[in-house]
Design an enzyme around this catalytic site. Structure first.
Site, PDB file in Angstrom:
ATOM      1  CD  GLU A   1      -1.067  -0.085   3.750  1.00  0.00           C
ATOM      2  OE1 GLU A   1      -1.179  -1.189   4.295  1.00  0.00           O
ATOM      3  OE2 GLU A   1      -1.620   0.943   4.154  1.00  0.00           O
TER       4      GLU A   1
ATOM      5  CE  LYS B   1       7.030   5.375   5.436  1.00  0.00           C
ATOM      6  NZ  LYS B   1       7.081   6.794   5.730  1.00  0.00           N
TER       7      LYS B   1
ATOM      8  CG  ASP C   1       5.542  12.908   2.918  1.00  0.00           C
ATOM      9  OD1 ASP C   1       5.825  12.718   4.120  1.00  0.00           O
ATOM     10  OD2 ASP C   1       6.205  13.625   2.160  1.00  0.00           O
TER      11      ASP C   1
ATOM     12  CE1 TYR D   1      -0.519   3.540   9.324  1.00  0.00           C
ATOM     13  CE2 TYR D   1      -1.192   5.115   7.645  1.00  0.00           C
ATOM     14  CZ  TYR D   1      -0.442   4.804   8.760  1.00  0.00           C
ATOM     15  OH  TYR D   1       0.362   5.750   9.300  1.00  0.00           O
TER      16      TYR D   1
ATOM     17  CE  LYS E   1      10.827   6.121   3.753  1.00  0.00           C
ATOM     18  NZ  LYS E   1      11.940   6.804   4.355  1.00  0.00           N
TER      19      LYS E   1
ATOM     20  CB  CYS F   1      39.143  19.369  18.346  1.00  0.00           C
ATOM     21  SG  CYS F   1      37.499  19.968  18.770  1.00  0.00           S
TER      22      CYS F   1
ATOM     23  CB  CYS G   1      38.707  21.916  22.582  1.00  0.00           C
ATOM     24  SG  CYS G   1      39.170  20.236  22.144  1.00  0.00           S
TER      25      CYS G   1
ATOM     26  CB  CYS H   1      37.698  16.071  19.488  1.00  0.00           C
ATOM     27  SG  CYS H   1      38.167  16.992  20.945  1.00  0.00           S
TER      28      CYS H   1
ATOM     29  CB  CYS I   1      36.112  18.924  23.597  1.00  0.00           C
ATOM     30  SG  CYS I   1      35.458  19.553  22.036  1.00  0.00           S
TER      31      CYS I   1
HETATM   32  S1  IVH Z   1       2.192   1.072   8.915  1.00  0.00           S
HETATM   33  C1  IVH Z   1       3.664  -1.148  12.476  1.00  0.00           C
HETATM   34  N1  IVH Z   1       1.285   2.045   6.668  1.00  0.00           N
HETATM   35  O1  IVH Z   1       5.098   5.803   8.131  1.00  0.00           O
HETATM   36  C2  IVH Z   1       3.417  -0.436  11.220  1.00  0.00           C
HETATM   37  N2  IVH Z   1       2.628   3.444   8.050  1.00  0.00           N
HETATM   38  O2  IVH Z   1       7.829   4.998   8.969  1.00  0.00           O
HETATM   39  C3  IVH Z   1       3.069   0.973  11.432  1.00  0.00           C
HETATM   40  N3  IVH Z   1       2.948   5.699   7.182  1.00  0.00           N
HETATM   41  O3  IVH Z   1       4.816   6.521  11.502  1.00  0.00           O
HETATM   42  C4  IVH Z   1       3.017   1.807  10.255  1.00  0.00           C
HETATM   43  N4  IVH Z   1       1.753   5.451   5.355  1.00  0.00           N
HETATM   44  O4  IVH Z   1       2.960   7.429  10.095  1.00  0.00           O
HETATM   45  C5  IVH Z   1       2.020   2.281   7.761  1.00  0.00           C
HETATM   46  N5  IVH Z   1       0.394   2.815   4.677  1.00  0.00           N
HETATM   47  C6  IVH Z   1       1.112   3.033   5.764  1.00  0.00           C
HETATM   48  C7  IVH Z   1       1.724   4.276   6.025  1.00  0.00           C
HETATM   49  C8  IVH Z   1       2.486   4.440   7.172  1.00  0.00           C
HETATM   50  C9  IVH Z   1       2.492   6.300   6.070  1.00  0.00           C
HETATM   51  C10 IVH Z   1       3.819   6.350   8.187  1.00  0.00           C
HETATM   52  C11 IVH Z   1       3.362   6.185   9.621  1.00  0.00           C
HETATM   53  C12 IVH Z   1       4.566   5.730  10.385  1.00  0.00           C
HETATM   54  C13 IVH Z   1       5.674   5.876   9.409  1.00  0.00           C
HETATM   55  C14 IVH Z   1       6.653   4.739   9.595  1.00  0.00           C
END
Ligand code: IVH
Length: 704
Positions: free
Chosen positions: A129, A131, A133, A243, A331, A425, A428, A443, A449
């Site tokens: 699914e 991710k 933002d 989710y 990612k 350093c 210092c 250092c 320091c």
């Molecule tokens: S699952 C245990 N699903 O990504 C699993 N997270 O890096 C919990 N996020 O803090 C997360 N889209 O805020 C999940 N489809 C998705 C997501 C998602 C965005 C964010 C979430 C989490 C962060 C983790």
């Protein structure tokens, strides 16, 4: 007499006047922020406040090099976190590990198979699914009614944003469906975000009003959600996808997919691009499809999340540190841009590491203005022959610090010279040495320091350690420079020292402070006089002792005094105490050296004694082990295990409060021996240690 620049039109300002105006505006707005958010007593109207903000923004637009670190325009959203009540998450909100390419994805699958002991032919169903933002949230429903909503915070404690979440149309006030389908307790988790069109519209409206313009939809969502006044949140167009879940009673779905169906039935939106995959190839195809759609989606996404579908497998796979083993984030690749590297600065970190930082001509990379990039270390600079004045390509991926990917040598200035990495350093002047096999030059000044001492203090008060509000990086720097706080103990003796009649400069009389702000700081400090042992150990800032290792140490030794006694004994590298230390997961010889080095230092012992006087350091609270027959026991697994992998056995035993060791000694309480067990089994028998078969062990812990 010089003209007061605060009355001048922006077009008439000289550079010097602009700088002094930006300083005045930063100070004035900080004061208004404090009056509004902390004291709940604003002295200017919203319109006056907005006018100050607009003037600041306009001056910054005309004189970008003068933008200050403490500029009001850097603040995301108006509300500082201190305005919200804290909410302890009953189940932690975790983060996700990352994978970046096909082979990482294959490794992710392979690790799951290995852990679960599956054959290559057994299918592993995975949900893919997007991710999102945005900002993670958790919304708790009891008997179907929305009770409390929180931000993720540090994963353990978030901020109470119930009123704000309630203003979002997509957030059901009551769960839909027949009573039999609505759990007694369910914490629905997901992501709040702003769509791209809504973000554009909001920014245009803000611009017209002369109010803050947001850098990207994520900041706009954050700024809108973390408002102390829910009416403001209500006026902002926020959306969400659900989710995941936290606490659930009863938890009566058996897969991620079944949960999505429940979410929809309760009235939540879930992401329509979610899809079920059964192989690495399948998952990569889903990734490719989602990537293709990325630009045309009405919301920002930064990758694809993969989650094992079967819930019983999720439970067996569990967690490593703060991320699930059963899920990961794939990612999207980074975005790149060309700019000039103006200067290489060397920063000194809390453990003395010298870190090179590239100062850049500011450049927009995929919607974010970047003016610094990491150069990693000395070798990286040498390998890429990175020089001051070079034109370079940088890239940024997600939230990570941008990196230099390439130097454009044909654009290099004629008089350019290779960068000479310092051997002392820069703060210092102590020798900075690089040990064999180490990438980092350090250092050798230790606590003499100032850079190291200050960085340690910043770490000590930061969010995942003591989390002292109002004692941010800037204050720590000032207090360190003027001698108010030189080591962690000084933080907790501050109030008494401040009240001493001989003290000529009490905080309330210092610039930028008043009685209320001083009292607020003292109470923020006093609130944090009790701390768990694991957090405390992490706060000390010992090299190589991160959160996970600190927790394991806390678990192994229980209390600060037993830890100190054990580490004193372990200074003798021949002792049992030393062997026990090495038996702790993630503690190898190098980590042990850093740890023992820290505890051997007289100065550190003084600090520990001082802190022990000032604080209540709570013994480590072993995870739910009341009914555990192996809590506190040291267990060794050997031979072949049949119903679980070695790793699974180990994490399972740890969750029941046991210590898992790699070798058998007189301190071992139980050896679980499968077929093929050899010398460890023999040693256990020689020492008279209890030995069980895997089946007997499972019966003992109630798993059969
Ligand atoms: S699952 C245990 N699903 O990504 C699993 N997270 O890096 C919990 N996020 O803090 C997360 N889209 O805020 C999940 N489809 C998705 C997501 C998602 C965005 C964010 C979430 C989490 C962060 C983790």
């Amino acid at each position: 007499m010089a003209t007061d620049p605060s009355n001048l039109p922006i077009d008439d300002l000289t550079e010097a006047q602009a700088a002094s105006e930006l300083a005045r505006l930063a100070a004035e707005m900080a004061e208004h922020d404090k009056r509004y958010h902390k004291d709940d007593a604003p002295v200017v109207s919203d319109a006056e406040y907005d006018a100050l903000k607009a003037r600041n923004t306009a001056i910054e637009a005309k004189f970008p090099p003068l933008i200050r670190d403490d500029s009001p325009s850097h603040k995301v959203g108006a509300a500082p976190s201190s305005g919200f009540t804290k909410v302890q998450h009953s189940v932690s909100m975790l983060s996700l590990g990352n994978v970046f390419d096909e082979s990482d994805v294959a490794d992710f699958f392979a690790r799951i198979r290995r852990f679960l002991g599956l054959d290559d032919s057994d299918p592993v169903e995975v949900i893919a699914e997007p991710k999102i933002d945005g900002l993670g949230f958790s919304a708790r429903y009891e008997n179907g009614r929305f009770i409390v909503g929180a931000t993720r915070g540090d994963g353990q404690v978030g901020e109470d944003i119930t009123a704000n979440l309630k203003t979002i149309q997509d957030m059901p006030d009551m769960l839909m469906g027949p009573a039999s389908d609505v759990p007694k307790v369910i914490e629905v988790r997901g992501e709040v975000f702003m769509t791209k069109p809504n973000f554009q519209a909001l920014n245009s409206a803000q611009e017209e009003k002369g109010a803050k313009v947001f850098a990207n939809p994520r900041n706009a969502a954050a700024g809108s959600l973390r408002q102390l006044d829910p009416e403001i949140t209500k006026s902002r167009p926020l959306t969400l996808f659900a989710y995941a879940w936290g606490e659930a009673e009863p938890l009566d779905w058996d897969s991620q997919q079944a949960y999505f169906d429940r979410l929809k039935a309760w009235g939540f939106s879930t992401n329509p691009l979610t899809r079920l995959c059964t192989s690495v190839e399948d998952v990569l195809e889903a990734y490719a499809e989602i990537s293709e759609q990325r630009a045309s989606l009405p919301y920002d996404i930064d990758g694809v999340v993969y989650k094992v579908n079967r819930l019983d497998w999720q439970q067996r796979l569990g967690f490593v540190s703060r991320a699930p083993r059963w899920a990961t984030a794939h990612k999207f690749p980074a975005e790149q841009a060309q700019t000039v590297l103006e200067k290489i600065d060397i920063q000194v970190g809390r453990t003395g590491s010298l870190t090179p930082v590239a100062r850049l001509t500011p450049v927009n990379v995929g919607g974010v203005v970047v003016s610094n990039a990491t150069l990693h270390n000395e070798d990286e600079i040498e390998r890429k022959d990175i020089r001051e004045g070079d034109t370079i390509i940088i890239q940024r991926a997600g939230d990570v610090i941008p990196q230099v990917v390439q130097v454009l040598e044909d654009k290099r200035p004629k008089n350019s010279k290779a960068f000479a990495y310092p051997s002392t350093c820069p703060i210092c002047g102590s020798l900075a040495v690089r040990e064999d096999g180490e990438a980092v030059r350090r250092c050798t000044g230790g606590l003499i320091c100032p850079a190291q001492a200050v960085e340690r203090l910043k770490h000590f008060v930061s969010r995942n350690t003591f989390d002292i509000e109002g004692l941010g990086a800037k204050n720590i720097e000032t207090f360190f420079e003027d001698g108010t706080i030189k080591n962690p103990v000084d933080i907790f003796t501050l109030e008494n020292r401040d009240a001493d009649p001989d003290n000529l400069t009490p905080l309330k009389n210092r610039e930028g402070w008043g009685k209320t702000s001083a009292d607020n700081l003292f109470s923020a400090i006093n609130e944090k006089r009790t701390i768990g042992l694991d957090r405390f150990l992490f706060a000390l800032g010992i090299r190589q002792i991160g959160q996970a290792t600190a927790r394991l140490l806390a678990q192994a030794y229980g209390s600060l005094s037993s830890l100190r006694t054990a580490l004193t004994a372990a200074q003798d590298r021949e002792s049992d105490a030393y062997a026990d230390l090495l038996n702790i997961e993630s503690v190898g010889a190098a980590v042990a050296e850093d740890l023992l080095g820290f505890f051997a230092e007289a100065h550190n012992q003084e600090v520990l004694d001082g802190l022990a006087r000032e604080l209540t350091i709570e013994d480590f609270d072993a995870p739910d082990t009341d009914s555990s027959p192996i809590a506190g026991k040291t267990v060794v697994f050997t031979g072949t295990l049949e119903t679980m992998s070695r790793n699974e056995a180990k994490t399972g035993a740890q969750a029941l409060g046991a210590k898992v060791a790699g070798s058998v000694s007189a301190k071992t309480d139980l050896v679980v021996a499968g077929p093929g067990a050899g010398s460890k089994l023999k040693k256990a028998e020689d020492l008279g240690v209890e030995v069980k078969t895997e089946q007997e062990y499972l019966t003992l812990i109630g798993k059969t």
